[in-house]
Design a protein around this motif. Structure first.
Motif, PDB file in Angstrom:
ATOM      1  N   SER A  68     -25.342  -9.657 -42.636  1.00 39.94           N
ATOM      2  CA  SER A  68     -24.769 -10.443 -43.733  1.00 39.94           C
ATOM      3  C   SER A  68     -23.261 -10.268 -43.882  1.00 39.94           C
ATOM      4  CB  SER A  68     -25.442 -10.060 -45.063  1.00 39.94           C
ATOM      5  OG  SER A  68     -26.815 -10.322 -45.036  1.00 39.94           O
ATOM      6  N   TYR A  69     -22.597  -9.663 -42.898  1.00 43.40           N
ATOM      7  CA  TYR A  69     -21.171  -9.382 -43.035  1.00 43.40           C
ATOM      8  C   TYR A  69     -20.357 -10.581 -42.534  1.00 43.40           C
ATOM      9  CZ  TYR A  69     -17.600  -5.898 -44.082  1.00 43.40           C
ATOM     10  OH  TYR A  69     -16.576  -5.188 -44.670  1.00 43.40           O
ATOM     11  N   ILE A  70     -20.362 -11.669 -43.293  1.00 40.21           N
ATOM     12  CA  ILE A  70     -19.712 -12.918 -42.911  1.00 40.21           C
ATOM     13  C   ILE A  70     -18.967 -13.482 -44.113  1.00 40.21           C
ATOM     14  CG2 ILE A  70     -20.021 -15.203 -41.898  1.00 40.21           C
ATOM     15  CD1 ILE A  70     -22.853 -14.312 -41.064  1.00 40.21           C
ATOM     16  N   ALA A  71     -17.674 -13.747 -43.941  1.00 41.83           N
ATOM     17  CA  ALA A  71     -16.888 -14.457 -44.953  1.00 41.83           C
ATOM     18  C   ALA A  71     -16.683 -15.893 -44.478  1.00 41.83           C
ATOM     19  CB  ALA A  71     -15.549 -13.774 -45.169  1.00 41.83           C
ATOM     20  N   GLN A  72     -16.743 -16.863 -45.420  1.00 37.12           N
ATOM     21  CA  GLN A  72     -16.616 -18.271 -45.063  1.00 37.12           C
ATOM     22  C   GLN A  72     -15.827 -19.029 -46.119  1.00 37.12           C
ATOM     23  OE1 GLN A  72     -20.352 -20.109 -43.245  1.00 37.12           O
ATOM     24  NE2 GLN A  72     -21.247 -18.417 -44.403  1.00 37.12           N
ATOM     25  N   ARG A  83     -14.710 -13.722 -49.429  1.00 36.81           N
ATOM     26  CA  ARG A  83     -14.454 -12.306 -49.194  1.00 36.81           C
ATOM     27  C   ARG A  83     -15.765 -11.543 -49.149  1.00 36.81           C
ATOM     28  NH1 ARG A  83     -14.301  -7.709 -52.354  1.00 36.81           N
ATOM     29  NH2 ARG A  83     -12.921  -6.025 -51.612  1.00 36.81           N
ATOM     30  N   LYS A  84     -15.901 -10.702 -48.134  1.00 41.58           N
ATOM     31  CA  LYS A  84     -17.049  -9.803 -48.040  1.00 41.58           C
ATOM     32  C   LYS A  84     -16.528  -8.396 -47.764  1.00 41.58           C
ATOM     33  CE  LYS A  84     -20.359 -12.739 -48.716  1.00 41.58           C
ATOM     34  NZ  LYS A  84     -21.409 -13.061 -47.736  1.00 41.58           N
ATOM     35  N   ASN A  85     -17.200  -7.405 -48.343  1.00 42.90           N
ATOM     36  CA  ASN A  85     -16.769  -6.022 -48.130  1.00 42.90           C
ATOM     37  C   ASN A  85     -17.969  -5.106 -47.956  1.00 42.90           C
ATOM     38  OD1 ASN A  85     -17.496  -5.782 -51.048  1.00 42.90           O
ATOM     39  ND2 ASN A  85     -16.615  -3.732 -50.762  1.00 42.90           N
ATOM     40  N   LEU A 178     -10.800 -14.637 -46.344  1.00 40.84           N
ATOM     41  CA  LEU A 178     -10.263 -15.897 -45.856  1.00 40.84           C
ATOM     42  C   LEU A 178      -9.514 -16.626 -46.962  1.00 40.84           C
ATOM     43  CD1 LEU A 178     -13.310 -17.209 -43.783  1.00 40.84           C
ATOM     44  CD2 LEU A 178     -11.281 -16.036 -42.927  1.00 40.84           C
ATOM     45  N   ASP A 179      -8.478 -17.399 -46.567  1.00 40.56           N
ATOM     46  CA  ASP A 179      -7.683 -18.174 -47.518  1.00 40.56           C
ATOM     47  C   ASP A 179      -7.348 -19.533 -46.896  1.00 40.56           C
ATOM     48  OD1 ASP A 179      -5.974 -19.171 -49.422  1.00 40.56           O
ATOM     49  OD2 ASP A 179      -4.334 -17.777 -48.984  1.00 40.56           O
ATOM     50  N   MET A 190     -15.278 -15.606 -40.648  1.00 40.59           N
ATOM     51  CA  MET A 190     -14.812 -14.357 -40.053  1.00 40.59           C
ATOM     52  C   MET A 190     -15.851 -13.278 -40.287  1.00 40.59           C
ATOM     53  SD  MET A 190     -11.065 -12.601 -40.536  1.00 40.59           S
ATOM     54  CE  MET A 190     -10.563 -11.178 -39.577  1.00 40.59           C
ATOM     55  N   THR A 191     -16.122 -12.492 -39.270  1.00 39.15           N
ATOM     56  CA  THR A 191     -17.115 -11.434 -39.366  1.00 39.15           C
ATOM     57  C   THR A 191     -16.507 -10.098 -38.964  1.00 39.15           C
ATOM     58  OG1 THR A 191     -17.919 -11.443 -37.079  1.00 39.15           O
ATOM     59  CG2 THR A 191     -18.794 -13.142 -38.549  1.00 39.15           C
TER      60      THR A 191
END
Length: 210
Positions: A68-72, A83-85, A178-179, A190-191
């Motif tokens: 589940s480490y995916i930002a979109q 944002r994922k952390n 991501l921006d 981005m992962t």
């Protein structure tokens, strides 16, 4: 709540793989043993049930596998997905009389960014009970569509040393962000696939006598 690294969990086809291993830097003097005692984690990139783990038989390395480490970002994507952390808490066992710091971080992942989308991979680390924080980060600017492998090096002035005479957990807060504010209709993903090191090689651990 932190998940605890107590039981080995196997995942047949994990979407993402994150490996964290530790290593003593090449120095004349290092402790005669260093072991991973325990690891815990929490965050939007590593929710409960989404992480598989493995500790090597010699307790010198560990591997975390994420799905589940995916930002979109992009049309129809909720803003919370940008944002994922994942915060890791790593407890090391080593002899008394030593202190250590991290000065390099190796990160692998995947980025697919349309023009106008900016990505950021970042790691912050600090020791439990200490206000000092070290930061390692790498920006990516679209267009990008590739796997990435990055080695960040922390300057000597920013090194954060573990306290002497006390065993404190090392906290590592990793994130991808991501921006697309400069191109609102653009999409990106981005992962973090792996954060690497080894008690014998990488994740740049440096030792000194107390």
């Amino acid at each position: 709540m932190f998940a605890s690294l107590k039981n080995l969990v196997k995942v047949g086809a994990p979407l993402l793989i994150a490996a964290a291993t530790f290593a003593g830097a090449a120095q004349a003097q290092v402790p005669n043993y260093v072991r991973v005692r325990n690891i815990s984690w929490a965050g939007s990139g590593c929710p409960a049930g989404s992480v598989a783990q493995n500790v090597s038989p010699d307790l010198q390395a560990f591997t975390l596998l994420f799905d589940s480490y995916i930002a979109q970002v992009g049309p129809g994507v909720p803003i919370v997905e940008k944002r994922k952390n994942c915060q890791l808490s790593v407890d090391l066992d080593f002899p008394q009389g030593w202190s250590y710091t991290i000065f390099t971080v190796d990160t692998r992942g995947y980025a697919s960014l349309e023009p106008g989308v900016n990505g950021l991979q970042q790691s912050r680390y600090y020791f439990m009970g200490s206000a000092a924080t070290g930061t390692l980060k790498t920006p990516l600017v679209g267009p990008v569509d590739r796997d990435y492998q990055i080695r960040d090096v922390l300057g000597l002035s920013a090194l954060v040393w573990s306290p002497c005479g006390a065993t404190r957990a090392l906290n590592i807060n990793t994130e991808v962000r991501l921006d697309n504010s400069c191109a609102p209709g653009a999409s990106g993903m981005m992962t973090i696939d792996s954060i690497d090191g080894n008690l014998k090689l990488i994740y740049g651990i440096q030792w000194r006598r107390c």
